[in-house]
Design an enzyme around this catalytic site. Structure first.
Site, PDB file in Angstrom:
ATOM      1  CG  HIS A 216      -2.174  -0.916   0.853  1.00 12.24           C
ATOM      2  ND1 HIS A 216      -3.468  -0.556   1.089  1.00 12.24           N
ATOM      3  CD2 HIS A 216      -2.239  -2.141   0.281  1.00 12.24           C
ATOM      4  CE1 HIS A 216      -4.281  -1.519   0.692  1.00 12.24           C
ATOM      5  NE2 HIS A 216      -3.559  -2.501   0.205  1.00 12.24           N
ATOM      6  CB  SER A 220      -1.224  -2.755  -7.613  1.00 14.18           C
ATOM      7  OG  SER A 220      -1.830  -3.361  -6.502  1.00 14.18           O
ATOM      8  CE  LYS A 244     -10.011  -7.952 -13.650  1.00  7.41           C
ATOM      9  NZ  LYS A 244      -9.514  -7.045 -14.683  1.00  7.41           N
ATOM     10  CG  ASP A 245      -9.569  -8.978  -5.778  1.00  8.12           C
ATOM     11  OD1 ASP A 245      -8.976  -9.195  -6.849  1.00  8.12           O
ATOM     12  OD2 ASP A 245      -9.094  -8.258  -4.875  1.00  8.12           O
ATOM     13  CD  GLU A 288       1.536 -33.702   0.814  1.00  7.67           C
ATOM     14  OE1 GLU A 288       1.534 -34.827   0.297  1.00  7.67           O
ATOM     15  OE2 GLU A 288       0.502 -33.084   1.055  1.00  7.67           O
TER      16      GLU A 288
END
Lengths: 431, 285
Positions: A216, A220, A244-245, A288
């Site tokens: 922040h 972005s 959108k998320d 894994e």
């Protein structure tokens, strides 16, 4: 920057709290009006998805811990009791078990997005390093979590991985004994792994908070990799990116739910439904799936590998070289901001480096594939060449390409290609 | 151009997710089972998104388990009360449990004593401990069967075959194929180059070929209560179905919940897509 003027809240309670502890103003500024580049694609969903999975893991994990018994005599049976007798225990456990795999899928895509669009570059280096720290913490958490059901792969995986530390010169054996709390993987080991498996997710959460704070500040990155020029390039986080998320979250939950309800053991290993038995070694000990690329790097260093015998055998054992390479593969990621000598962030505008990024992705997948194979030809050779390529790509090719590459012209701003119908001007960023 | 690049980015994202998921099941299960042959793949009632356990078959399987397998193999994760999940009434379960004796105590004299088992008891173990089991079986330890179908589920072959089987929701059915194959078709004459120790038998579905268990099933070795003809293949199918239920009694609840969850999520995601389109409609990007 978003407007610093605090929003006026209608609710008097909210107003009263906010003037004393500005949580509402904070949320408004960071998730309401926070400016986001408007050209972000669906790759930018994966950070939010990772956050959702982390919270899911912590919540299901706490509930599982209420039913689980961290003792070698009871651990396996207590997990089966969760599966059979605890109300919705099967659901909690399958969410937690598959959530681990989902976490790695989401985080690997998130890292790849940062790699492809150059999100690691100035000014986001620290943001990127915090991300690598989160990955390392996740790996530790996942490894210890896999030990808790105390199946055959739990026990033997723990034995193999903790034994790696014995490669450290002089004090290696002592360190291993100290990690185990005894002379083999046993009850004290299981107890401390449970304690640490409960602790680590909160460390992850702490680093995630730092990661978000750093995000922040720098804001972005975006698919064009150019800086935001002004308000015409951005939209507020809410409602645009909450919407959108949410789309990404819906699709992700569909995939997650498919695994939980219809293929919950697909990503696990059947041997882990056999209770741990220190007297019976499984035919093939495999970690894994999300560790397989790193496992392949580790196993590449054998005494008879030409690369090891030419360059390293005078200095260290093959085992130590493998361990250092495995950790080194994460360290090269962390220093990527300084290995990459190009100022252009997005690979949309890097005609040569783009192919390197794709080659590294393929190389990583190949490493994962051979990591799951037994240590025999041709897999050993494939793993060794892939390991060499991994390091060669980051340490040698990345800086060289940055020097010799002629990037394609960058758009003048994020909104320019949209507003002017795709016409671009050649303006190199020198930030 | 922006559109093609966006398309490319989305393509890479989709490929990366799909590839990771496909490869995530890539641990080589065929190899983990040893070099043995693959047992034939059968259609099991409990595979697929709507699969349920064939109750009649599972009940016959319980009969095979208790009359044949139980003399050497435990079923330690199960309580007798769990049998209500196979369609038995509580009275039937109590009657079934009462055939077995369990140790209880201490009583008010401080002594342990034997009593008939109750529905709240675990299935009675055939041997008091592992050493006793080995002593009675020529040194071999008959494994507990509670999770045998899950822990023998080594998959369907290649990465691609396993991926397809996953999409078909075949789950751990390869473990049932293995148990069925081992019991019904595995016991054949050993090849020339196989040396068996005294007391060992040859089974082509065992990793090493050598197995301590003599062929356990014979035609009409059990007399089915429902009159079904008890061929070896039928007994093997029935006991595999029973053990598949025993490995995960909550499988049906899981799948039924899953169908509802996926339907809800599909509709909800559709709404979210509509909301997102509406929200972004006025933004040029």
């Amino acid at each position: 920057m978003s407007s610093h003027s605090a929003p006026s809240f209608k609710n008097p309670v909210v107003r009263w709290v906010d003037s004393r502890l500005p949580v509402f103003s904070y949320m408004h500024a960071e998730y309401g009006t926070f400016p986001m580049p408007k050209n972000l694609n669906y790759f930018w969903n994966f950070g939010a998805l990772a956050m959702v999975v982390l919270i899911t893991m912590i919540l299901t994990g706490i509930m599982l811990a209420m039913q689980y018994t961290a003792h070698t005599e009871h651990a396996f049976d207590s997990v089966e009791r969760i599966m059979r007798d605890v109300n919705f225990g099967w659901l909690l456990r399958y969410i937690h078990m598959n959530g681990a795999s989902m976490f790695f899928i989401v985080v690997y895509v998130h890292i790849f997005r940062g790699y492809y669009y150059g999100s690691y570059k100035q000014p986001r280096e620290l943001l990127w390093i915090l991300g690598v720290v989160i990955l390392v913490l996740m790996m530790g958490t996942a490894f210890m979590g896999y030990v808790l059901p105390w199946g055959q792969m739990s026990f033997w995986g723990a034995t193999v991985i903790t034994n790696l530390f014995s490669a450290i010169p002089l004090v290696g054996e002592n360190i291993v004994t100290w990690l185990w709390g005894g002379f083999s993987v046993d009850n004290p080991t299981l107890n401390r792994f449970f304690a640490l498996h409960y602790l680590f997710p909160f460390l992850i959460l702490g680093v995630v908070i730092l990661h978000v704070v750093a995000l922040h500040v720098t804001k972005s990155n975006n698919p064009d990799g150019i800086d935001v020029r002004g308000p015409q390039d951005t939209v507020p986080f809410h409602p645009y990116f909450t919407a959108k998320d949410s789309v990404g979250l819906g699709v992700f939950l569909l995939i997650f739910a498919f695994f939980v309800f219809f293929a919950p053991n697909y990503m696990g290993h059947p041997d882990n439904y056999i209770e741990a038995n220190p007297l019976v070694t499984p035919a093939h000990i495999v970690p894994e799936w999300y560790f397989l690329p790193f496992y392949a790097i580790l196993r590449s260093f054998t005494d008879d590998w030409w690369f090891f015998s030419w360059f390293l055998s005078w200095l260290m054992t093959a085992k130590l070289a493998g361990v250092l390479a495995m950790f080194g593969s994460l360290i090269v990621l962390a220093v990527l901001p300084w290995l990459d000598t190009s100022k252009v962030r997005s690979n949309r505008y890097r005609p040569i480096h783009k192919w390197l990024v794709i080659a590294v992705l393929i190389d990583f997948v190949i490493l994962g594939w051979v990591g799951g194979k037994p240590a025999e030809e041709p897999y050993v050779s494939i793993a060794q060449w892939s390991t060499l390529f991994y390091f060669f790509a980051f340490i040698v090719l990345t800086p060289i390409i940055g020097w010799i590459e002629r990037p394609r012209p960058l758009p003048a701003s994020i909104s320019e290609p949209v507003l002017k119908g795709g016409a671009t001007t050649a303006k190199m960023e020198k930030s | 151009m922006a559109i093609t690049l966006k398309g490319f980015a989305l393509g890479v994202a989709t490929a990366a997710v799909a590839g990771t998921i496909a490869l995530s099941g890539m641990t080589d299960r065929a190899l983990a089972a040893g070099e043995a042959e693959h047992p034939p793949e059968l259609d099991w009632s409990w595979t697929g998104p709507f699969g349920t356990f064939d109750r009649a078959s599972a009940q016959r399987g319980l009969q095979v388990y208790s009359q044949v397998c139980a003399s050497c193999h435990g079923l330690g994760q199960l309580y007798y009360r769990d049998l209500t999940g196979l369609g038995y009434t509580e009275d039937q379960v109590a009657e079934f449990a009462a055939q077995y004796q369990v140790e209880d105590g201490p009583n008010d004299q401080g002594e342990m004593y034997m009593r008939p088992a109750e529905p709240s008891d675990h299935f009675v173990e055939p041997f008091p401990n592992e050493a006793a089991a080995r002593a009675a079986n020529g040194g071999a330890h008959p494994p507990d069967l509670s999770l045998i179908i899950k822990n023998r589920a080594h998959g369907f072959g290649s990465i691609g075959e396993n991926f397809l089987a996953m999409l078909q929701v075949r789950g751990y059915s390869s473990g049932a194929d293995y148990v069925h194959g081992l019991l019904a078709e595995g016991y054949v004459d050993p090849p020339e180059d196989v040396n068996l120790l005294p007391g060992q038998y040859y089974n082509k579905f065992m990793g090493s070929g050598a197995i301590g268990m003599p062929p356990p099933l014979y035609p009409d070795g059990v007399e089915y209560e429902d009159g079904t003809e008890a061929t070896v293949d039928q007994q093997a199918r029935d006991v595999s179905t029973f053990l598949a239920w025993a490995a995960e009694p909550r499988l049906e609840a899981r799948k039924q919940t899953g169908v509802k969850v996926l339907i809800f999520l599909a509709i909800f995601t559709g709404i979210l897509i509509a909301v997102k389109r509406r929200t972004w409609a006025s933004v040029k990007h």
